[in-house]
Every structure is written in C-alpha cells, then in structure tokens.
Write a protein that holds these residues in place. Structure first.
Motif, PDB file in Angstrom:
ATOM      1  N   GLY A 107      -8.249   6.104 -11.276  1.00  0.00           N
ATOM      2  CA  GLY A 107      -8.436   5.704 -10.374  1.00  0.00           C
ATOM      3  C   GLY A 107      -7.168   6.589  -8.910  1.00  0.00           C
ATOM      4  O   GLY A 107      -6.951   7.116  -9.570  1.00  0.00           O
ATOM      5  N   PHE A 108      -7.663   6.112  -8.058  1.00  0.00           N
ATOM      6  CA  PHE A 108      -6.822   6.594  -6.658  1.00  0.00           C
ATOM      7  C   PHE A 108      -6.745   5.316  -5.966  1.00  0.00           C
ATOM      8  O   PHE A 108      -7.585   4.084  -5.451  1.00  0.00           O
ATOM      9  N   VAL A 109      -5.567   5.875  -5.173  1.00  0.00           N
ATOM     10  CA  VAL A 109      -5.612   4.360  -3.775  1.00  0.00           C
ATOM     11  C   VAL A 109      -5.785   5.408  -2.595  1.00  0.00           C
ATOM     12  O   VAL A 109      -5.146   6.193  -2.359  1.00  0.00           O
ATOM     13  N   ALA A 110      -6.575   5.233  -1.510  1.00  0.00           N
ATOM     14  CA  ALA A 110      -6.780   6.307  -0.298  1.00  0.00           C
ATOM     15  C   ALA A 110      -6.481   4.885   0.946  1.00  0.00           C
ATOM     16  O   ALA A 110      -6.810   3.803   0.759  1.00  0.00           O
ATOM     17  N   GLY A 111      -6.728   6.099   2.120  1.00  0.00           N
ATOM     18  CA  GLY A 111      -6.071   5.247   2.947  1.00  0.00           C
ATOM     19  C   GLY A 111      -4.580   5.885   3.965  1.00  0.00           C
ATOM     20  O   GLY A 111      -4.535   6.528   3.960  1.00  0.00           O
ATOM     21  N   ASP A 112      -4.256   3.967   4.887  1.00  0.00           N
ATOM     22  CA  ASP A 112      -3.190   4.726   5.435  1.00  0.00           C
ATOM     23  C   ASP A 112      -1.906   5.304   5.398  1.00  0.00           C
ATOM     24  O   ASP A 112      -1.068   4.742   4.379  1.00  0.00           O
ATOM     25  N   ALA A 113      -2.002   6.613   5.506  1.00  0.00           N
ATOM     26  CA  ALA A 113      -0.896   6.919   5.425  1.00  0.00           C
ATOM     27  C   ALA A 113       0.833   6.482   5.315  1.00  0.00           C
ATOM     28  O   ALA A 113       2.209   6.702   4.720  1.00  0.00           O
ATOM     29  N   GLU A 114       1.077   5.329   5.686  1.00  0.00           N
ATOM     30  CA  GLU A 114       1.845   5.052   6.368  1.00  0.00           C
ATOM     31  C   GLU A 114       2.264   3.821   5.100  1.00  0.00           C
ATOM     32  O   GLU A 114       3.226   3.585   5.104  1.00  0.00           O
ATOM     33  N   LEU A 115       1.013   2.769   4.694  1.00  0.00           N
ATOM     34  CA  LEU A 115       1.326   2.609   3.294  1.00  0.00           C
ATOM     35  C   LEU A 115       1.517   3.207   2.468  1.00  0.00           C
ATOM     36  O   LEU A 115       1.972   3.091   1.429  1.00  0.00           O
ATOM     37  N   ILE A 116       0.750   4.812   2.160  1.00  0.00           N
ATOM     38  CA  ILE A 116       0.380   5.030   1.178  1.00  0.00           C
ATOM     39  C   ILE A 116       1.813   6.018   0.536  1.00  0.00           C
ATOM     40  O   ILE A 116       2.159   5.556  -0.884  1.00  0.00           O
ATOM     41  N   ALA A 117       3.030   5.972   1.956  1.00  0.00           N
ATOM     42  CA  ALA A 117       3.799   6.863   1.018  1.00  0.00           C
ATOM     43  C   ALA A 117       5.421   5.822   0.995  1.00  0.00           C
ATOM     44  O   ALA A 117       5.615   6.452   0.195  1.00  0.00           O
ATOM     45  N   PRO A 118       4.899   4.766   1.074  1.00  0.00           N
ATOM     46  CA  PRO A 118       6.150   4.106   0.402  1.00  0.00           C
ATOM     47  C   PRO A 118       5.714   3.455  -0.701  1.00  0.00           C
ATOM     48  O   PRO A 118       6.331   3.167  -1.415  1.00  0.00           O
ATOM     49  N   PHE A 119       4.856   3.191  -0.674  1.00  0.00           N
ATOM     50  CA  PHE A 119       3.903   2.889  -2.019  1.00  0.00           C
ATOM     51  C   PHE A 119       4.125   3.949  -3.197  1.00  0.00           C
ATOM     52  O   PHE A 119       4.283   3.870  -4.411  1.00  0.00           O
ATOM     53  N   LYS A 120       3.823   5.025  -2.839  1.00  0.00           N
ATOM     54  CA  LYS A 120       4.368   6.498  -3.835  1.00  0.00           C
ATOM     55  C   LYS A 120       5.632   6.073  -4.123  1.00  0.00           C
ATOM     56  O   LYS A 120       6.265   6.363  -4.980  1.00  0.00           O
ATOM     57  N   ARG A 121       6.550   5.828  -3.373  1.00  0.00           N
ATOM     58  CA  ARG A 121       8.061   5.516  -3.614  1.00  0.00           C
ATOM     59  C   ARG A 121       8.053   5.120  -4.698  1.00  0.00           C
ATOM     60  O   ARG A 121       9.120   5.148  -5.710  1.00  0.00           O
ATOM     61  N   TYR A 122       7.900   3.434  -4.393  1.00  0.00           N
ATOM     62  CA  TYR A 122       7.476   3.029  -5.130  1.00  0.00           C
ATOM     63  C   TYR A 122       7.291   3.185  -6.808  1.00  0.00           C
ATOM     64  O   TYR A 122       7.510   2.669  -7.579  1.00  0.00           O
ATOM     65  N   ARG A 123       6.186   4.085  -6.663  1.00  0.00           N
ATOM     66  CA  ARG A 123       5.630   4.079  -7.804  1.00  0.00           C
ATOM     67  C   ARG A 123       6.465   5.315  -8.709  1.00  0.00           C
ATOM     68  O   ARG A 123       6.798   5.673  -9.883  1.00  0.00           O
TER      69      ARG A 123
END
Length: 408
Positions: free
Chosen positions: A254-270
């Motif tokens: 699947g995917f997550v999409a939207g606010d880049a300011e939320l995607i960036a820290p979530f990517k770091r977490y992952r």
C-alpha cells in the motif's frame, strides 16, 4: 513487557471463536464464513507475473522510500483518481507494507505523549486504530456512527475542549463495517477543525475502489484538500492498499500520501523500524497501480453479489443501502447480535461477526472512554463480508433468510 499491552481488548475474531465454542453446526451443510474481510476473488494476474519476473530481486535489500518507479506510479494513480494537480512522488508518497501496518506504525511515530494524547476513531471501527492508540500511550475518543447520521461521525458533537486534546483523527471511507462514504463537505469540515485545533487527519481509504455506482467513485481526503487549494495537503494523510483493489491481501502493499512534513519523519521512523517493502513486491505493485481494467472487473463482480444478496435479505432484514466496500451492516431481528450469530452458526453453518464486537460504548459527557455509560453503536447489527465468489455468498444469504423466517 510493555504494560500497555494489558490495555488491548480481545480481537473480534477471538471473541467470535469463544461465542461459537461448544456449538455443533449441521454436518450436512458446508461452512460458509462471512466474517473476515479477506478478498476471495482471483488476484490480479499481471501483478503475479511481474512478481515472478523479478524474483531474483529478493537477493537485494530494499530502501525504505521504495524505488522511484513505484512512487511515480502511486502519485500518477492518486492524481488521476482524485483529480489532484500533482502529488510529489519524492516527498508526498511513501510505499508501505499494507495499510494495517502503516496505520499502526504511524500512531507510534506521531503521538506526542508529553501532552494530552487523544486519538479520535469512528465507532464502530477497525480495531487497529484503538490498539495503536493504546500502545502509543494515547486515549481513544470514540465518535459514534449511527443510522441517524448516515453512519458517519458527528464532528459537531465534540466539545471544543475535547478537540484541544485530540492529536489524530481517523476516518474510514468507505467505512468498515458500515460501507458509508464520507462526503466531500465532511472532509472539508474536518480540515477546518484540524486547522483550528492543530490535529492530524488520517484517512483510511483502503476500500475506495470498491463502489457500486461506476459514475460516483467515493471522494477522498486529498481530493478535498485539492478542492480547497491546499496542494501541500497540510495535516492530512491518506492510506491506500492493493489488498481490496487488486485482490492481493498477501502482497502486503500500500502507500501513505499527503503532507510532506508528516511523511518525512514517518519515513525516518520506518527506516529504524526496518519495514521496507521487498523489491519484487514493489515491481508487482507498479503493475497493479498502472492497470484499471482488472479493478473495474472486480467492481462488476461485487455489484452482482450485492444485487443478489440484497434482493434475498431485504425482505427480512433492515440495512443501509450499500454505497461501497464489500460489507453489509444489517440489524438483526430481536436486537441481540451475539445470540443471532451463535444460533445462525448452530442452525445454518454460516458465520457472521456481531456488530457489538466492532464498537465500544462511550460516555456522552466529554466524549470520553474511561467509564462506559452509553450504548454500543454496533450492538444489534452484524457484519457480513461478501468476499467469496457469488455462489457461496448467495447460498449463505439464502440460509440466513430461511433461518430468520423459521424463527419469525
């Protein structure tokens, strides 16, 4: 062990197994389960072919962000489907191993436990929203979805002082278990509330491609953002999956999409979490997101089942007119969903899920969850997952009707 594990409620299917324990169904009838939302239609063959062609890529480590081709395919599909001016595949898209894993992980990454941490969830609901909240140290805020409000949350019923404690609001549209679709205006209302009270909107849209009216696809959260001119999708994330769209639940894609300011820290977490999607699965996903023919055929199959089942059950059960997803949400005669479920299994060898297992009673004052003094909005209904092929699904509906008519 983490003491918050003790706060987790039994999963609905654990409760169902206990409810059916000791019951001996008729041996002359084949068991037909309408319980788990696992698609039984044939998986998209094009994706399986691509998976086979890329099997040697299992020898390589994948990156958390996924390959550029996959992010581009996702961004292109979402832009076409929801009328977006553009979705930046580099900063606004993140491939994930299915929406369940991503929803759970996002709450762990996003919730700030140094201040009041409420997470609003539709009620009844997909239990991962609640479990993720409890294990992140948060408190669920149950937003009842009742018939009088079209089985959608009533945001106006939440006091302002409660909104100030909310950090995340989960939506599920089309809804599980009700099949209700969130209108574009409801998305816009919630976006305005998020601006006012500074919370994140997380929209679970994994059923978005299973709709009954081909001319009226369900709107999405990013579509509402675009209509408001918010092309940065501030405070907004959507979760999509190939499980239902392409009958590929085992692909975990699947995917997550939207606010880049939320995607960036979530990517770091992952990245720390180590949950990147393997490369063969990524390439199979590219094939799936780039093809709509199989998705239309899938919708046609569900339309046929819904038409047949509703014709059989409408004379004996009350349920909302299906809009989307693959669920029916009927009220049971007599109002006792557990007793109905147990007796149906005992007499007709059909398994369904009591609606009360998917809901929570919640306090009316302050919309809290500490002491339950309200009724459970799932009580008195059952969830029917119409995921099998048409023949067993129709047979199950006929058995349910005969069961009800015998007891009338």
């Amino acid at each position: 062990m983490n003491p918050d594990l003790d706060a987790l409620k039994p999963y609905p299917f654990e409760r169902l197994a206990k409810l059916k324990a000791g019951v001996t169904p008729p041996t002359g009838l084949t068991h037909i389960p309408l319980t788990i939302g696992e698609p039984q239609h044939a998986p998209f063959a094009g994706a399986l072919k691509t998976l086979y062609e890329h099997q040697l890529d299992f020898a390589r480590y994948p990156a958390t962000a996924g390959v550029a081709e996959l992010r581009g395919a996702i961004a292109g599909w979402a832009s076409r489907r929801f009328g977006l001016e553009g979705l930046d595949p580099e900063h606004q898209v993140l491939p994930v191993n299915g929406t369940r894993e991503a929803i759970f992980a996002f709450v762990q990454a996003a919730l700030d436990r140094s201040r009041p941490a409420r997470v609003a969830v539709p009620n009844p609901f997909y239990q991962i929203y609640e479990g993720a909240t409890l294990l992140a140290g948060g408190r669920p805020l149950y937003l009842d979805c009742r018939a009088e409000n079209g089985f959608r949350p009533d945001f106006d019923a939440v006091p302002a002082e409660t909104w100030r404690e909310v950090q995340i609001v989960f939506l599920c549209s089309p809804g599980n278990p009700t099949g209700a679709v969130t209108p574009l205006d409801d998305f816009k209302t919630l976006i305005a509330l998020a601006d006012q009270h500074d919370f994140i909107i997380a929209s679970d849209e994994c059923y978005s491609e299973l709709y009954l009216d081909e001319s009226a696809p369900p709107p999405g959260l990013l579509e509402a953002c675009a209509a408001l001119g918010r092309h940065d999708y501030r405070r907004c994330l959507v979760f999509h999956s190939l499980s239902k769209r392409s009958n590929l639940p085992g692909l975990r894609s699947g995917f997550v999409a939207g606010d880049a300011e939320l995607i960036a820290p979530f990517k770091r977490y992952r990245t720390y979490h180590g949950c990147a999607m393997s490369l063969p699965l990524q390439y199979a996903s590219i094939t799936a997101w780039n093809d709509e023919t199989h998705v239309r055929a899938n919708r046609d199959a569900y339309r046929g089942k819904f038409a047949a089942v509703t014709e059989i059950l409408a004379p004996v059960m009350e349920f909302p007119v299906p809009e989307a997803s693959f669920y029916l949400w009927p009220a049971v005669p007599g109002g006792d969903d557990e007793a109905f479920t147990r007796a149906l299994f005992a007499e007709a060898h059909v398994s369904v899920l009591p609606g009360s297992y998917m809901g929570r009673p919640a306090t009316r004052e302050g919309m809290g969850c500490e002491e339950a003094d309200g009724d459970n909005p799932g009580a008195g209904r059952i969830r029917l997952a119409l995921v099998a092929e048409i023949e067993p699904t129709v047979e199950a509906a006929q058995r349910i009707r005969r069961f009800i008519e015998r007891r009338a």
